[in-house]
Design a protein around this motif. Sequence first.
Motif, short mmCIF file in Angstrom:
data_model
loop_
_atom_site.label_atom_id
_atom_site.label_comp_id
_atom_site.label_asym_id
_atom_site.label_seq_id
_atom_site.Cartn_x
_atom_site.Cartn_y
_atom_site.Cartn_z
N VAL A 39 -29.66 -5.34 -8.09
CA VAL A 39 -28.13 -5.81 -7.99
C VAL A 39 -28.27 -7.25 -8.38
CG1 VAL A 39 -26.10 -6.14 -6.64
CG2 VAL A 39 -27.46 -3.95 -6.50
N HIS A 40 -27.63 -7.78 -9.29
CA HIS A 40 -27.79 -9.27 -9.54
C HIS A 40 -26.28 -9.85 -9.50
CE1 HIS A 40 -31.35 -8.65 -12.76
NE2 HIS A 40 -31.69 -8.36 -11.36
N ILE A 41 -26.33 -10.94 -8.88
CA ILE A 41 -24.90 -11.61 -8.56
C ILE A 41 -25.10 -13.09 -9.00
CG2 ILE A 41 -23.44 -12.13 -6.61
CD1 ILE A 41 -24.97 -9.69 -5.12
N SER A 42 -23.89 -13.55 -9.33
CA SER A 42 -23.76 -15.09 -9.85
C SER A 42 -22.55 -15.32 -9.15
CB SER A 42 -23.81 -15.25 -11.25
OG SER A 42 -22.65 -14.86 -11.83
N ASN A 43 -22.55 -16.69 -8.74
CA ASN A 43 -21.43 -17.36 -8.26
C ASN A 43 -20.87 -18.15 -9.73
OD1 ASN A 43 -19.31 -18.46 -6.98
ND2 ASN A 43 -20.55 -19.75 -5.46
N ASP A 47 -33.96 -14.20 -4.14
CA ASP A 47 -34.65 -12.74 -4.42
C ASP A 47 -34.96 -12.28 -3.12
OD1 ASP A 47 -35.67 -10.48 -5.92
OD2 ASP A 47 -37.27 -11.67 -6.70
N VAL A 48 -34.28 -11.10 -2.92
CA VAL A 48 -34.49 -10.40 -1.62
C VAL A 48 -34.72 -8.99 -2.24
CG1 VAL A 48 -33.38 -9.25 0.56
CG2 VAL A 48 -32.92 -11.63 -0.28
N ASP A 49 -36.05 -8.70 -1.67
CA ASP A 49 -36.57 -6.99 -1.92
C ASP A 49 -36.86 -6.21 -0.94
OD1 ASP A 49 -38.01 -5.27 -3.16
OD2 ASP A 49 -39.48 -6.24 -4.39
N ALA A 69 -24.56 -20.90 -4.24
CA ALA A 69 -23.97 -22.31 -4.55
C ALA A 69 -23.20 -21.82 -5.96
CB ALA A 69 -24.82 -23.45 -4.62
N PRO A 70 -22.32 -22.50 -6.67
CA PRO A 70 -21.69 -22.25 -7.68
C PRO A 70 -22.84 -22.55 -8.86
CG PRO A 70 -20.05 -23.70 -6.66
CD PRO A 70 -21.47 -23.65 -5.73
N GLY A 71 -22.95 -21.29 -10.01
CA GLY A 71 -24.00 -21.43 -10.88
C GLY A 71 -25.09 -20.69 -10.69
N GLU A 72 -25.36 -20.40 -9.38
CA GLU A 72 -26.65 -19.75 -8.82
C GLU A 72 -26.51 -18.23 -9.18
OE1 GLU A 72 -29.05 -22.60 -5.67
OE2 GLU A 72 -27.63 -21.06 -4.61
N VAL A 73 -27.78 -17.75 -9.08
CA VAL A 73 -27.76 -16.23 -9.41
C VAL A 73 -28.73 -15.64 -8.40
CG1 VAL A 73 -28.80 -14.35 -10.94
CG2 VAL A 73 -27.67 -16.28 -11.98
N GLY A 74 -28.40 -14.62 -7.73
CA GLY A 74 -29.18 -13.80 -6.62
C GLY A 74 -29.54 -12.44 -7.08
N ARG A 75 -30.70 -11.82 -6.55
CA ARG A 75 -30.83 -10.51 -6.94
C ARG A 75 -31.47 -9.84 -5.61
NH1 ARG A 75 -35.49 -10.23 -10.96
NH2 ARG A 75 -36.70 -11.26 -9.40
N TYR A 76 -30.89 -8.45 -5.31
CA TYR A 76 -31.25 -7.85 -4.25
C TYR A 76 -31.75 -6.51 -4.57
CZ TYR A 76 -30.15 -4.60 -0.41
OH TYR A 76 -30.42 -3.58 0.69
N ARG A 77 -32.88 -5.94 -4.42
CA ARG A 77 -33.56 -4.95 -4.61
C ARG A 77 -33.71 -4.08 -3.58
NH1 ARG A 77 -38.24 -7.06 -8.57
NH2 ARG A 77 -38.18 -8.72 -6.88
N ALA A 78 -33.39 -2.64 -3.67
CA ALA A 78 -33.57 -1.57 -2.53
C ALA A 78 -34.07 -0.25 -3.28
CB ALA A 78 -32.50 -1.77 -1.52
N ASN A 79 -34.53 0.44 -2.40
CA ASN A 79 -34.66 2.10 -2.80
C ASN A 79 -34.30 2.91 -1.66
OD1 ASN A 79 -37.01 1.39 -1.73
ND2 ASN A 79 -38.20 2.43 -2.93
N PHE A 80 -34.07 4.21 -1.82
CA PHE A 80 -33.77 5.26 -0.93
C PHE A 80 -33.98 6.56 -1.09
CE2 PHE A 80 -30.47 1.81 -1.58
CZ PHE A 80 -30.60 1.21 -0.04
#
Length: 140
Positions: free
Chosen positions: A106-110, A126-128, A75-86
Amino acid sequence: MLLPDPLPPGEVVAHEVLFDEATGYRPHDEVLADSERDPGVRLMRRDGRLIVSRSAGGCVAYPRRMPASRLFTLAPGEVGRYRANFRLLVTTCPCNPSWYYESWSVHISNGPVDPTRFRHGPVDHDVDHRVSLYGSSQRR
């Protein structure tokens, strides 16, 4: 790494940071506005919300390539984080197999948010997807 202040204008602004063994892990950062680069995620705007999906992936040796899938919606004003390794294969020559490894955060804001939220949280989603890169079921 601190976010550059101010960030350049643009609907999509990326601050890409790379720590590479070849350069002694000295940080290299670059700010990209309205970038076509793929940071491992795809962004789609719908009704003021930002849908964040994982890209299908490229030449990843492990974990096995996964199909694209939705990670979260901001939603507007929210922050999400995606973490992964390869673990990736550098060469296709069977006589000299070489590996390299990537670890993503990877951090992303709307929309605009306080820059310290990227470093110190809290994040709203937060998705790990980090795994042991040698096939073990335990995460390290």
